[in-house]
Design a protein around this motif. Structure first.
Motif, PDB file in Angstrom:
ATOM      1  N   GLY A   4       0.888  -1.278   0.263  1.00  0.00           N
ATOM      2  CA  GLY A   4       0.004  -0.004  -0.057  1.00  0.00           C
ATOM      3  C   GLY A   4       0.933   1.269   0.096  1.00  0.00           C
ATOM      4  O   GLY A   4       0.229   2.366   0.034  1.00  0.00           O
ATOM      5  N   ILE A   5       2.178   1.327   0.003  1.00  0.00           N
ATOM      6  CA  ILE A   5       3.095   2.433   0.011  1.00  0.00           C
ATOM      7  C   ILE A   5       3.673   2.627  -1.408  1.00  0.00           C
ATOM      8  O   ILE A   5       4.217   1.505  -2.101  1.00  0.00           O
ATOM      9  N   TYR A   6       3.520   3.803  -1.865  1.00  0.00           N
ATOM     10  CA  TYR A   6       4.031   4.030  -3.085  1.00  0.00           C
ATOM     11  C   TYR A   6       4.922   5.374  -3.260  1.00  0.00           C
ATOM     12  O   TYR A   6       4.625   6.321  -2.835  1.00  0.00           O
ATOM     13  N   GLN A   7       6.196   5.126  -3.645  1.00  0.00           N
ATOM     14  CA  GLN A   7       7.133   6.059  -3.455  1.00  0.00           C
ATOM     15  C   GLN A   7       7.282   6.736  -4.983  1.00  0.00           C
ATOM     16  O   GLN A   7       7.464   5.659  -5.892  1.00  0.00           O
ATOM     17  N   ILE A   8       7.138   7.988  -5.163  1.00  0.00           N
ATOM     18  CA  ILE A   8       6.802   8.476  -6.619  1.00  0.00           C
ATOM     19  C   ILE A   8       7.897   9.611  -6.718  1.00  0.00           C
ATOM     20  O   ILE A   8       8.332  10.407  -5.697  1.00  0.00           O
ATOM     21  N   THR A   9       9.015   9.319  -7.720  1.00  0.00           N
ATOM     22  CA  THR A   9      10.030  10.392  -7.729  1.00  0.00           C
ATOM     23  C   THR A   9       9.871  11.160  -9.094  1.00  0.00           C
ATOM     24  O   THR A   9       9.537  10.605 -10.172  1.00  0.00           O
ATOM     25  N   PHE A  10       9.692  12.468  -8.874  1.00  0.00           N
ATOM     26  CA  PHE A  10       9.696  13.517 -10.085  1.00  0.00           C
ATOM     27  C   PHE A  10      10.509  13.482 -11.042  1.00  0.00           C
ATOM     28  O   PHE A  10      11.849  13.319 -10.544  1.00  0.00           O
ATOM     29  N   ASP A  11      10.396  13.700 -12.242  1.00  0.00           N
ATOM     30  CA  ASP A  11      11.481  13.857 -13.422  1.00  0.00           C
ATOM     31  C   ASP A  11      12.309  14.959 -12.882  1.00  0.00           C
ATOM     32  O   ASP A  11      13.571  14.811 -13.277  1.00  0.00           O
ATOM     33  N   GLN A  12      11.884  16.164 -12.612  1.00  0.00           N
ATOM     34  CA  GLN A  12      12.542  17.365 -12.420  1.00  0.00           C
ATOM     35  C   GLN A  12      12.226  17.721 -10.749  1.00  0.00           C
ATOM     36  O   GLN A  12      11.193  17.521 -10.269  1.00  0.00           O
ATOM     37  N   LYS A  13      13.237  18.098  -9.951  1.00  0.00           N
ATOM     38  CA  LYS A  13      13.151  18.684  -8.764  1.00  0.00           C
ATOM     39  C   LYS A  13      12.185  20.081  -8.725  1.00  0.00           C
ATOM     40  O   LYS A  13      12.394  20.875  -9.557  1.00  0.00           O
TER      41      LYS A  13
END
Length: 70
Positions: A4-13
């Motif tokens: 149930g835990i989803y880490q989302i990393t953005f393309d740009q900070k």
């Protein structure tokens, strides 16, 4: 990650902390409002979303999210 835990990393900070909203997809009109998705962590480069069931337990679910900022 955990159930149930989803880490989302953005393309740009982002320059500053963005605004993030999350909504769980429920397959029928009988959905329980306790079945939900919440943002549990927010950084300029990522966010973490937790989905849960009607008993409050983490659960893998379909969801969508929107992130906006500078």
């Amino acid at each position: 990650q955990q159930t149930g835990i989803y880490q989302i990393t953005f393309d740009q900070k982002f320059v500053d902390y963005p605004s993030v909203i999350a909504t769980q997809h429920y397959p029928s009109i009988t959905g329980n409002t306790l079945d939900n998705a919440v943002v549990i962590s927010l950084k300029q480069e990522s966010c973490t979303i937790k989905c849960g069931n009607s008993k409050g337990s983490a659960s893998d679910r379909h969801f969508s999210f929107l992130c906006i900022g500078l």
